[in-house]
Scaffold this motif. Structure first.
Motif, mmCIF file in Angstrom:
data_model
loop_
_atom_site.group_PDB
_atom_site.id
_atom_site.type_symbol
_atom_site.label_atom_id
_atom_site.label_comp_id
_atom_site.label_asym_id
_atom_site.label_seq_id
_atom_site.Cartn_x
_atom_site.Cartn_y
_atom_site.Cartn_z
ATOM 1 N N LEU A 35 0.820 -1.204 0.000
ATOM 2 C CA LEU A 35 0.000 0.000 0.000
ATOM 3 C C LEU A 35 0.857 1.258 0.000
ATOM 4 N N GLU A 36 0.395 2.271 -0.730
ATOM 5 C CA GLU A 36 0.980 3.605 -0.614
ATOM 6 C C GLU A 36 0.528 4.251 0.693
ATOM 7 N N LYS A 37 -0.751 4.114 0.977
ATOM 8 C CA LYS A 37 -1.338 4.725 2.167
ATOM 9 C C LYS A 37 -2.543 3.903 2.611
ATOM 10 N N ARG A 38 -2.878 4.075 3.879
ATOM 11 C CA ARG A 38 -4.161 3.604 4.384
ATOM 12 C C ARG A 38 -4.759 4.753 5.190
ATOM 13 N N ILE A 39 -5.977 5.154 4.837
ATOM 14 C CA ILE A 39 -6.598 6.333 5.422
ATOM 15 C C ILE A 39 -7.875 5.925 6.147
ATOM 16 N N PHE A 40 -8.025 6.424 7.375
ATOM 17 C CA PHE A 40 -9.236 6.207 8.161
ATOM 18 C C PHE A 40 -10.086 7.471 8.124
ATOM 19 N N GLU A 41 -11.408 7.288 8.078
ATOM 20 C CA GLU A 41 -12.328 8.424 8.020
ATOM 21 C C GLU A 41 -13.492 8.221 8.992
ATOM 22 N N PHE A 80 -5.743 21.812 -15.210
ATOM 23 C CA PHE A 80 -5.130 23.097 -15.538
ATOM 24 C C PHE A 80 -3.647 23.076 -15.178
ATOM 25 N N LYS A 81 -3.281 22.164 -14.260
ATOM 26 C CA LYS A 81 -1.907 21.871 -13.895
ATOM 27 C C LYS A 81 -1.740 20.359 -14.008
ATOM 28 N N PRO A 82 -0.504 19.847 -14.012
ATOM 29 C CA PRO A 82 -0.319 18.394 -14.061
ATOM 30 C C PRO A 82 -1.104 17.701 -12.957
ATOM 31 N N LEU A 83 -1.811 16.649 -13.316
ATOM 32 C CA LEU A 83 -2.659 15.940 -12.360
ATOM 33 C C LEU A 83 -1.820 15.110 -11.396
ATOM 34 N N GLN A 84 -2.285 15.031 -10.158
ATOM 35 C CA GLN A 84 -1.667 14.155 -9.171
ATOM 36 C C GLN A 84 -2.224 12.741 -9.325
ATOM 37 N N SER A 85 -1.470 11.772 -8.847
ATOM 38 C CA SER A 85 -1.891 10.378 -8.956
ATOM 39 C C SER A 85 -3.064 10.102 -8.025
ATOM 40 N N LEU A 86 -3.679 8.939 -8.199
ATOM 41 C CA LEU A 86 -4.779 8.535 -7.322
ATOM 42 C C LEU A 86 -4.351 8.533 -5.857
ATOM 43 N N ALA A 87 -3.062 8.318 -5.600
ATOM 44 C CA ALA A 87 -2.568 8.192 -4.237
ATOM 45 C C ALA A 87 -2.332 9.531 -3.547
ATOM 46 N N ASN A 88 -2.505 10.656 -4.268
ATOM 47 C CA ASN A 88 -2.147 11.941 -3.672
ATOM 48 C C ASN A 88 -2.976 13.078 -4.263
ATOM 49 N N SER A 89 -4.288 12.883 -4.376
ATOM 50 C CA SER A 89 -5.124 13.878 -5.029
ATOM 51 C C SER A 89 -6.353 14.240 -4.198
ATOM 52 N N ILE A 90 -6.736 15.512 -4.289
ATOM 53 C CA ILE A 90 -7.969 15.957 -3.634
ATOM 54 C C ILE A 90 -9.194 15.318 -4.289
ATOM 55 N N GLU A 110 5.783 11.672 7.257
ATOM 56 C CA GLU A 110 7.204 11.485 6.941
ATOM 57 C C GLU A 110 7.482 10.138 6.288
ATOM 58 N N ASN A 111 6.552 9.198 6.370
ATOM 59 C CA ASN A 111 6.771 7.868 5.796
ATOM 60 C C ASN A 111 6.219 7.712 4.377
ATOM 61 N N THR A 112 5.502 8.699 3.859
ATOM 62 C CA THR A 112 4.986 8.623 2.488
ATOM 63 C C THR A 112 5.960 9.319 1.535
ATOM 64 N N ARG A 113 5.951 8.898 0.297
ATOM 65 C CA ARG A 113 6.876 9.466 -0.686
ATOM 66 C C ARG A 113 6.304 10.692 -1.381
ATOM 67 N N PHE A 114 5.097 11.096 -1.013
ATOM 68 C CA PHE A 114 4.447 12.245 -1.644
ATOM 69 C C PHE A 114 4.539 13.473 -0.752
ATOM 70 N N LYS A 115 4.336 14.631 -1.349
ATOM 71 C CA LYS A 115 4.157 15.867 -0.605
ATOM 72 C C LYS A 115 2.947 16.590 -1.179
ATOM 73 N N ARG A 116 2.484 17.568 -0.448
ATOM 74 C CA ARG A 116 1.315 18.320 -0.888
ATOM 75 C C ARG A 116 1.655 19.108 -2.156
ATOM 76 N N GLU A 117 0.754 19.038 -3.132
ATOM 77 C CA GLU A 117 0.956 19.731 -4.400
ATOM 78 C C GLU A 117 -0.240 20.619 -4.717
ATOM 79 N N VAL A 118 0.008 21.638 -5.531
ATOM 80 C CA VAL A 118 -1.066 22.494 -6.019
ATOM 81 C C VAL A 118 -1.866 21.713 -7.063
ATOM 82 N N GLU A 119 -3.191 21.742 -6.937
ATOM 83 C CA GLU A 119 -4.058 21.048 -7.879
ATOM 84 C C GLU A 119 -5.164 21.971 -8.362
#
Length: 317
Positions: free
Chosen positions: A63-69, A203-213, A222-231
């Motif tokens: 897994l890239e991430k596991r998110i609880f909601e 309008f900007k390069p799209l983020q992957s499914l693993a890091n998108s709004i 700190e353990n994920t390979r992504f950072k917050r990006e402008v979307e």
């Protein structure tokens, strides 16, 4: 010199901010037919959903991430208008649905997402649909709703859900992609299946499914390979749904005292959603236009239903 120093400081502060990681998010989503028309107030007329999501600290190799909601949600339904004193003119029942929910979202390294959900709450007067509509109408100065005494009767609401997404098309420049989306709901309120496609035009390069709004996956630590990006992108999401059961129309099978007004469902439903989503520092915002074909028979307005959705999300450390 003063202005140059200010611009340099602003640039570096923006750069630092862009490298920050936020592992939590709070989200408010509201649905209302007032968002597409100031005179329309019918059928699925209001939805309010407050969600708190956060990253799991346990890491899985696949897994890239596991998110609880955690989520609190409320849905409200009325006939063709909210002032219908004569029961014979109720072309669909008044109904309220209030629930608390817990979701687990698993984001895989091969561009897939699998989400499971559990919702527990009430349908009927215990959902406070009448009270909420009166509150909203008082704010906007609308007429007092009439007819809630004939709403769907009280019953326990328990629903399970599963959603699967997979990216199927992506351009080299990352300005367009398509994901296949599927959903199943089983329970005492809704039982249905749906399938369709989610297309993003960036309008900007799209983020992957693993890091998108777009998919509620834009939180990191700190353990994920992504950072917050402008979307910033527009999207289109057509789906086809087959409904087996809808307690907001048919009444709940858990309540032996039958509701006064119930309606027969139309099983096959077409939905289309399109809108815009964008980030603004810790916030992200969205507006969507939603349309679905008629969900029940004998509606006064049988050409489907339109409503709008507004979303506001805020990232937390």
């Amino acid at each position: 010199m003063k202005y140059t120093t200010f611009i340099i400081l602003l640039f570096f502060s923006s750069f630092i901010i862009s490298q920050e990681k936020f592992s939590k998010e709070i989200s408010l989503v509201t649905d209302n037919d007032l968002y597409v028309s100031t005179i329309r107030d019918r059928y699925y007329t209001s939805g309010i959903f407050l969600t708190y999501r956060y990253l799991s600290k346990q890491k899985k190799e696949h897994l890239e991430k596991r998110i609880f909601e955690w989520q609190i949600g409320h849905e409200m339904y009325t006939p063709y208008v909210s002032t219908v004193p004569n029961i014979s003119f109720h072309d669909r029942p008044f109904a309220g649905y209030l629930y608390g929910g817990f979701n687990v979202k698993r984001i895989y390294k091969n561009h897939q997402i699998f989400k499971t959900s559990l919702r527990l709450g009430f349908i009927g007067p215990n959902a406070f649909g009448k009270e909420l509509q009166e509150f909203i109408h008082n704010i906007y100065g609308f007429k007092k709703a009439i007819g809630w005494e004939y709403q769907i009767k009280n019953a326990l609401a328990l629903n399970l859900g599963a959603q699967y997404l997979k990216r199927v098309v992506k351009t080299e420049k990352d300005n367009f992609d398509i994901s296949w989306v599927n959903q199943v709901n089983i329970g005492t309120v809704y039982t249905n299946v749906s399938s369709g496609f989610y297309s993003r035009f960036g309008f900007k390069p799209l983020q992957s499914l693993a890091n998108s709004i777009a998919f509620g996956t834009n939180i990191n630590d700190e353990n994920t390979r992504f950072k917050r990006e402008v979307e910033s992108f527009i999207y289109v999401k057509p789906t086809v749904q087959y409904a087996f059961y809808d307690a907001t129309l048919q009444g709940s099978f858990l309540n032996t005292s039958s509701s006064v007004v119930t309606k027969e469902i139309i099983p096959l439903i077409f939905n289309i959603e399109f809108g815009i989503l964008f980030t603004a520092h810790r916030f992200n915002f969205g507006y969507s236009f939603m349309y679905n074909t008629s969900k029940s028979k004998d509606l006064r307005y049988g050409y489907g239903h339109k409503y709008g959705r507004i979303s506001i999300n805020y990232l937390l450390r």
